[in-house]
Scaffold this motif. Structure first.
Motif, PDB file in Angstrom:
ATOM      1  N   GLU A  94     -12.831 -18.882  -1.283  1.00  0.00           N
ATOM      2  CA  GLU A  94     -13.712 -17.782  -1.638  1.00  0.00           C
ATOM      3  C   GLU A  94     -13.409 -17.293  -3.052  1.00  0.00           C
ATOM      4  O   GLU A  94     -12.325 -17.538  -3.598  1.00  0.00           O
ATOM      5  N   ALA A  95     -14.364 -16.581  -3.630  1.00  0.00           N
ATOM      6  CA  ALA A  95     -14.309 -16.259  -5.056  1.00  0.00           C
ATOM      7  C   ALA A  95     -13.058 -15.496  -5.470  1.00  0.00           C
ATOM      8  O   ALA A  95     -12.498 -15.737  -6.533  1.00  0.00           O
ATOM      9  N   HIS A  96     -12.566 -14.586  -4.639  1.00  0.00           N
ATOM     10  CA  HIS A  96     -11.444 -13.731  -5.041  1.00  0.00           C
ATOM     11  C   HIS A  96     -10.078 -14.275  -4.617  1.00  0.00           C
ATOM     12  O   HIS A  96      -9.052 -13.646  -4.911  1.00  0.00           O
ATOM     13  N   VAL A 113      -6.375  -8.277   2.995  1.00  0.00           N
ATOM     14  CA  VAL A 113      -6.291  -7.537   1.733  1.00  0.00           C
ATOM     15  C   VAL A 113      -6.742  -6.099   1.936  1.00  0.00           C
ATOM     16  O   VAL A 113      -7.768  -5.837   2.570  1.00  0.00           O
ATOM     17  N   LEU A 114      -5.961  -5.188   1.377  1.00  0.00           N
ATOM     18  CA  LEU A 114      -6.342  -3.780   1.256  1.00  0.00           C
ATOM     19  C   LEU A 114      -6.433  -3.457  -0.228  1.00  0.00           C
ATOM     20  O   LEU A 114      -5.493  -3.745  -0.980  1.00  0.00           O
ATOM     21  N   GLY A 115      -7.539  -2.858  -0.657  1.00  0.00           N
ATOM     22  CA  GLY A 115      -7.658  -2.494  -2.058  1.00  0.00           C
ATOM     23  C   GLY A 115      -8.756  -3.243  -2.761  1.00  0.00           C
ATOM     24  O   GLY A 115      -9.876  -3.360  -2.263  1.00  0.00           O
ATOM     25  N   ARG A 116      -8.406  -3.815  -3.922  1.00  0.00           N
ATOM     26  CA  ARG A 116      -9.384  -4.452  -4.799  1.00  0.00           C
ATOM     27  C   ARG A 116      -9.144  -5.955  -4.864  1.00  0.00           C
ATOM     28  O   ARG A 116      -8.388  -6.429  -5.711  1.00  0.00           O
ATOM     29  N   PRO A 117      -9.793  -6.736  -4.004  1.00  0.00           N
ATOM     30  CA  PRO A 117      -9.552  -8.179  -4.029  1.00  0.00           C
ATOM     31  C   PRO A 117      -9.968  -8.843  -5.328  1.00  0.00           C
ATOM     32  O   PRO A 117      -9.420  -9.892  -5.699  1.00  0.00           O
ATOM     33  N   GLU A 118     -10.928  -8.256  -6.056  1.00  0.00           N
ATOM     34  CA  GLU A 118     -11.370  -8.877  -7.315  1.00  0.00           C
ATOM     35  C   GLU A 118     -10.239  -8.938  -8.337  1.00  0.00           C
ATOM     36  O   GLU A 118     -10.254  -9.764  -9.266  1.00  0.00           O
ATOM     37  N   LEU A 119      -9.226  -8.075  -8.171  1.00  0.00           N
ATOM     38  CA  LEU A 119      -8.078  -8.075  -9.071  1.00  0.00           C
ATOM     39  C   LEU A 119      -7.321  -9.407  -9.003  1.00  0.00           C
ATOM     40  O   LEU A 119      -6.677  -9.820  -9.970  1.00  0.00           O
TER      41      LEU A 119
END
Length: 383
Positions: A94-96, A113-119
């Motif tokens: 997947e992308a992140h 994941v908790l928070g900002r997976p894009e990071l």
């Protein structure tokens, strides 16, 4: 010090569809199935559903009788626990999903994941070290994390007390990723609860364990392989000769990552592991610039926004310049460059000259062997 690159020998597989996600969880949570076995079964049988169907026969051939695959209720409970915690599943492909982690033979098929997976798509560097950090060690971890974070890097660590916590705290503003030994909602140690909350808001907490699982001793070494696997390099700030940080460094070597260490006084036990790594060839670190140089990346390259494109360089008609002007321009260019590659368009902007004047000068310097071009439009001085 860089180890042998560990890249996955398994054929690339697409991420699961919504309907297949349940089977992926069920296959990985089945008894005696870890990430490496998971990927082997996927490669041999083509899907998690077919891998599940084959598992009893595979287990019988290995001498395990009365094998039972993971009950559906166990997976349903895990997914419900993730929903209660507000966590999301991130699957390999997947992308992140972190690109460097995906390269590994034992890459987690998925993480919570908790928070900002894009990071997790940004380049990452790990900072690890002693739980009983000295004042100087803690300060060093903060300085490294602050400067590397400001340079666009995600600082990865394990949320332990000491060096880990200092690194996470200093990198909060730009984003940091904490890899948990237990479930993503199980904060350990408890003293880092407030820090974990801040990371959830500004960064990312992740774990391959089901939500609600308390961390156990056997979870920490497997957690460490994710810390190093996500990163392009690992910096050990303080570590005893026998410590979890050295396990992370060994994982990094096995994965082909750059291993770096901060030197310490020989009489300080917290420096023993770092000094041992340096003796064996690790890169010595005095500041963030040393780390960036070891990773061969630009020190101050701007981090483009997702939809931002770097300006293109339009062609310009050639112009004639005197020999003295050309020599002076060559020197100005070389003064801007060092061993760490920087983007070509940034050099042109910094020099404030016309592209039609600077681009030929760059070619001249390249032909003379005084300048090197690196992939991605980067430049550095030769030698």
């Amino acid at each position: 010090m860089t180890g042998h690159t560990q890249t996955s020998t398994h054929p690339p597989l697409p991420p699961p569809t919504e309907a297949e996600r349940f089977d992926w969880l069920r296959l990985l949570r089945s008894r005696r199935v870890g990430p490496t076995t998971f990927w082997r079964l996927m490669a041999e049988h083509g899907s998690a559903a077919d891998g599940l169907a084959a598992l009893p026969e595979v287990a019988a051939a290995a001498g395990v009788s009365d094998y039972r695959i993971c009950p559906e209720g166990v997976v349903a409970a895990e997914m419900a626990g993730g929903a209660r915690a507000g966590a999301s599943l991130l699957f390999r492909g997947e992308a992140h999903y972190p690109a460097h982690l995906a390269e590994l033979d034992d890459a987690p098929p998925f993480v919570w994941v908790l928070g900002r997976p894009e990071l997790l798509t940004r380049p990452a560097v790990a900072i690890v070290g002693a739980r009983n950090a000295s004042s100087l060690g803690a300060r060093m971890a903060r300085l490294l994390a602050r400067d590397l974070s400001a340079a666009g890097w995600v600082v990865v660590s394990g949320l332990a007390r000491g060096i880990d916590a200092e690194a996470h705290g200093a990198a909060l503003e730009e984003g940091t990723a904490a890899v948990m030994a237990g479930g993503v909602d199980m904060i350990y140690p408890q003293e880092n609860t407030r820090l974990a909350g801040a990371i959830r808001e500004r960064g990312a907490l992740l774990s391959e364990q089901p939500p609600g699982v308390q961390p156990q001793a056997r979870h920490f070494p497997t957690r460490n392989r994710i810390v190093s696997g996500m990163a392009q390099g690992v910096v050990v700030v303080e570590a005893a000769v026998k410590s979890g940080s050295l396990i992370t460094a060994r994982c990094a070597l096995d994965q082909g990552r750059e291993v770096m260490a901060v030197p310490g006084h020989p009489l300080d036990g917290r420096a023993g592991g770092c000094n041992l790594l340096l003796r064996d060839g690790a890169r010595l670190v005095r500041n963030a610039e040393d780390v960036l140089e070891a990773l061969a990346v630009p020190c101050a390259a701007p981090h483009p926004a997702p939809n931002e494109t770097l300006p293109t360089i339009p062609p310009a008609p050639p112009e004639r310049y005197s020999r003295a002007e050309t020599r002076a321009l060559h020197q100005r260019i070389l003064d801007r460059l060092g061993p760490v590659p920087v983007p070509e368009d940034q050099v042109i902007r910094d020099l404030g000259g016309a592209v039609g004047q600077i681009a030929p000068a760059l070619t001249d310097l390249e032909l003379e062997g005084r300048l090197e071009r690196r992939p991605g439009g980067l430049l550095c001085r030769s030698g």
